[in-house]
Design an enzyme around this catalytic site. Structure first.
Site, mmCIF file in Angstrom:
data_model
loop_
_atom_site.group_PDB
_atom_site.id
_atom_site.type_symbol
_atom_site.label_atom_id
_atom_site.label_comp_id
_atom_site.label_asym_id
_atom_site.label_seq_id
_atom_site.Cartn_x
_atom_site.Cartn_y
_atom_site.Cartn_z
ATOM 1 N NE ARG A 1 -8.946 8.465 -3.042
ATOM 2 C CZ ARG A 1 -9.727 9.013 -2.126
ATOM 3 N NH1 ARG A 1 -9.500 10.274 -1.759
ATOM 4 N NH2 ARG A 1 -10.717 8.349 -1.577
ATOM 5 C CE LYS B 1 -3.886 2.152 2.425
ATOM 6 N NZ LYS B 1 -3.269 3.484 2.627
ATOM 7 C CB CYS C 1 11.093 34.201 17.671
ATOM 8 S SG CYS C 1 12.120 35.535 18.334
#
Length: 689
Positions: free
Chosen positions: A129, A108, A438
């Site tokens: 997709r 996968k 910062c």
């Protein structure tokens, strides 16, 4: 017949890599690695093979793919929704799901799903997709992927799905070229997504995006598309199905495996898979689990697909999932612990990241006690507070992450001042993500990373100057420039009185500074942190310019790009750095503090001149890889970290392994040699050995 075509496609890949490598060195580096006659001969061979196979691979030198810049990516709705997969973490659940059927178990892949459409043998459309309903059209970008065929033998309409991915090796290469630690990409998937969705496809081309096919949606013969628009690409549709008509689809004998093999024959890279039954599934899952450590393509699990196309389609789908396939996710090892504090980590970009510090726990064989929370949005979503009970795991078995906060006190306060300089902070929101910054342009944290590189092992190697110590010294005003590190003795009393220091620590530090003042020019150059110039690049520059630093810093683009491994981007970074008067002042002040050791000219014969080696795996004859690398460099060769078309040899004692580097070498036709083979090369050319 298919084997013959496979061999031809493999030869085409080798020719493409070889010809592109020759063109790159000729046009970008002003070097010739092959004669015009040889180039033309290989080019003609590739042209003939393209005609024979009907396939043109992505990046083929026979094609001219123009770069294009778009203002935005157009959107397009998918013909049918692209659904997610149902998931399980239990092998037994996979077995029950498969039952008596035969299946295909594959990786996968963790990238970006793409749908490709071919008409008349030409790639005509590529769509992401997206949200499953609507995707973005990225056709121009797909045409510059590393391995997508631009032309295939099949002349009908072909629609396939696959995953666009960036390999770990390419991800590492791209990140290595980025000087700023905070600007480096977080993971290959994010880099891939940004690369695929570029408005300028020249940038896409530089990222080496690959496409792995995992589903054939439709393969209809030319002229029949209108009649079978909604048909699945299953076994052959015959005249009995539609009276008066002949076959309209390719006959895949009702097998997904046959589809995969057919796609491979068309020139596509297909996701690695294994044919399985209920009985063989556990062994196959174990095979993939053992391979994931060496697999070069990002993966977050496995997919099990019914091989029987008609049976799989007959199962239908739920509102969310198709029933012909299922995903297997690796079972995360999760531990419960308690949050002790949130540490705010300032960086040289001004970004201040929250880091969770928790009671140490064992995860995947190592002890972990901290995990990045990434940004304020994630911290707030988790509702973190000191003392909370949290669960932690390692994402993809590598990166510590917080899974859940079981108590959700939400008591963490966002600091109003920077933890390093005390300057004001501000929350900035970009794309729905809140982060803390910062605002002080002179914040010491913005210097710490630069100084940390300068004192690192491969640079000046000043033991005792950790980032924490540098932070203290910068805040105290001891260090403003590189040269100041060699005058820390002016602050002896103040340093000895600092927490964590004493006379012995101070003495060790001063000794380390004194030792570091005797160094080599490549180490100094690397320590300056010029964008993209690593230690190997610094060594190449020094050799080319015979260690004449003044000549090096005044070199122009032509002189710099003539150096092996230095392209236009690195040359531009070098020129820009030394165009700054301030940088030159800092460097001059630094050089005044150093004794540059003259590196002796190698007495060895340059038998590896022009050769590039990659070393992988363990070594036996040499103490470590660095020692082997030194032997290569002493004889005129070059050692790099990634296998490319320019690699001469891959050194791996496990010549037959299926490691990612071995696979890449085989794809490119790079010889794989053992350490003994290398020693034999030395013996043939160096009688002294």
């Amino acid at each position: 017949m298919e084997q013959d075509k496979d061999a031809k496609l493999q030869r085409m890949r080798e020719l493409t890599a070889e010809l592109l490598g020759a063109a790159r060195t000729y046009y970008q580096e002003s070097r010739e690695i092959m004669s015009n006659f040889e180039y033309d001969k290989l080019y003609d061979e590739l042209l003939a093979l393209e005609a024979e196979t009907g396939t043109v691979l992505a990046g083929s030198p026979t094609q001219k793919v123009g770069y294009e810049v778009l203002s935005e990516l157009p959107k397009e709705a998918h013909e049918s929704p692209m659904l997610s997969l149902d998931k399980t973490k239990e092998v037994s659940a996979l077995q029950d799901w498969l039952g008596s059927q035969k299946g295909l178990l594959s990786w996968k892949l963790d990238g970006l799903t793409i749908v490709l459409t071919y008409e008349g043998g030409q790639l005509v459309k590529a769509v992401t997709r997206g949200n499953g309903e609507i995707g973005e059209v990225i056709t121009n970008n797909a045409k510059v992927f590393a391995n997508i065929p631009l032309k295939i033998a099949f002349q009908g309409q072909l629609i396939i799905r696959g995953e666009a991915v960036i390999k770990y090796s390419d991800f590492a290469r791209i990140n290595e070229s980025i000087e700023d630690v905070d600007a480096k990409y977080k993971n290959p998937r994010n880099l891939c997504s940004g690369s695929v969705r570029q408005l300028n496809n020249q940038i896409t081309a530089q990222r080496n995006v690959n496409f792995e096919a995992f589903m054939l949606v439709r393969a209809e013969e030319a002229g029949d598309q209108a009649n079978g628009a909604d048909r699945p690409a299953d076994s052959q549709i015959t005249g009995a199905d539609r009276p008066g008509e002949g076959p309209v689809t390719v006959d895949f004998h009702n097998s997904r495996k046959a589809q995969f093999e057919w796609l491979r024959a068309q020139g596509f890279d297909v996701v690695e898979y294994r044919e399985v039954t209920r009985e063989t599934l556990p062994e196959a899952v174990e095979h993939f689990a053992e391979a994931i450590g060496e697999y070069d393509i990002p993966s977050d699990g496995l997919v099990l697909l019914m091989d029987d196309i008609a049976y799989g389609e007959s199962l239908g789908r739920t509102a969310k999932f198709p029933r012909n396939s299922i995903a297997f996710k690796w079972a995360d090892e999760i531990r419960e612990t308690h949050l002790q504090e949130i540490e705010w980590s300032a960086s040289r970009t001004g970004l201040i990241n929250p880091v969770a510090i928790f009671e140490p726990v064992e995860l995947e064989g190592t002890t972990v006690s901290r995990a990045s929370v990434h940004n304020i949005s994630i911290m707030e979503a988790l509702g973190l507070g000191v003392g909370d009970t949290i669960t932690v795991y390692k994402a993809n078995m590598i990166i510590p992450q917080i899974a859940e906060n079981l108590t959700r006190s939400g008591t963490v306060e966002i600091p109003k001042v920077c933890p390093v300089c005390g300057g004001d902070t501000e929350i900035r929101q970009m794309n729905d993500v809140k982060s803390l910054y910062c605002t002080n342009p002179d914040c010491q944290a913005k210097k710490i990373k630069s100084f940390a590189l300068f004192v690192s092992r491969d640079a000046l190697n000043i033991d005792g100057l950790s980032e924490a110590t540098l932070e203290k010294f910068i805040a105290a005003g001891f260090i403003h420039s590189y040269a100041d590190m060699f005058h820390l003795d002016r602050h002896q009393d103040a340093i000895i009185s600092m927490e964590g220091f004493g006379q012995k620590s101070y003495d060790n530090l001063i000794a380390a500074v004194k030792k570091a003042s005797h160094t080599t020019l490549p180490r100094v150059i690397y320590g300056l942190g010029i964008a993209g110039i690593g230690l190997a690049g610094a060594k190449m520059l020094c050799r080319e310019f015979r260690f004449d630093f003044d000549r090096m810093r005044h070199a122009d683009m032509e002189e710099l790009t003539a150096v092996d491994g230095i392209g236009a981007v690195l040359a531009d970074a070098w020129i820009t750095y030394f165009a700054s008067g301030k940088n030159n002042e800092l460097v001059d002040a630094l050089l005044a503090e150093l004794t540059i050791e003259q590196e002796p000219e190698s007495q060895e014969e340059a038998i590896f001149a022009g050769m590039t080696f990659v070393i992988t795996g363990s070594v036996e004859h040499f103490a470590n890889r660095k020692e082997l690398q030194a032997v290569i460099e002493a004889r005129g060769g070059k050692a790099t970290g990634s296998v490319t078309a320019k690699t001469t040899y891959l050194i791996n004692n496990d010549v037959t392994s299926n490691s990612s580097k071995n696979k890449k070498a085989k794809e490119l036709g790079v010889p794989i040699i053992s350490e003994q083979d290398f020693l034999n090369m030395l013996g043939e050319n160096d009688n002294a050995d």
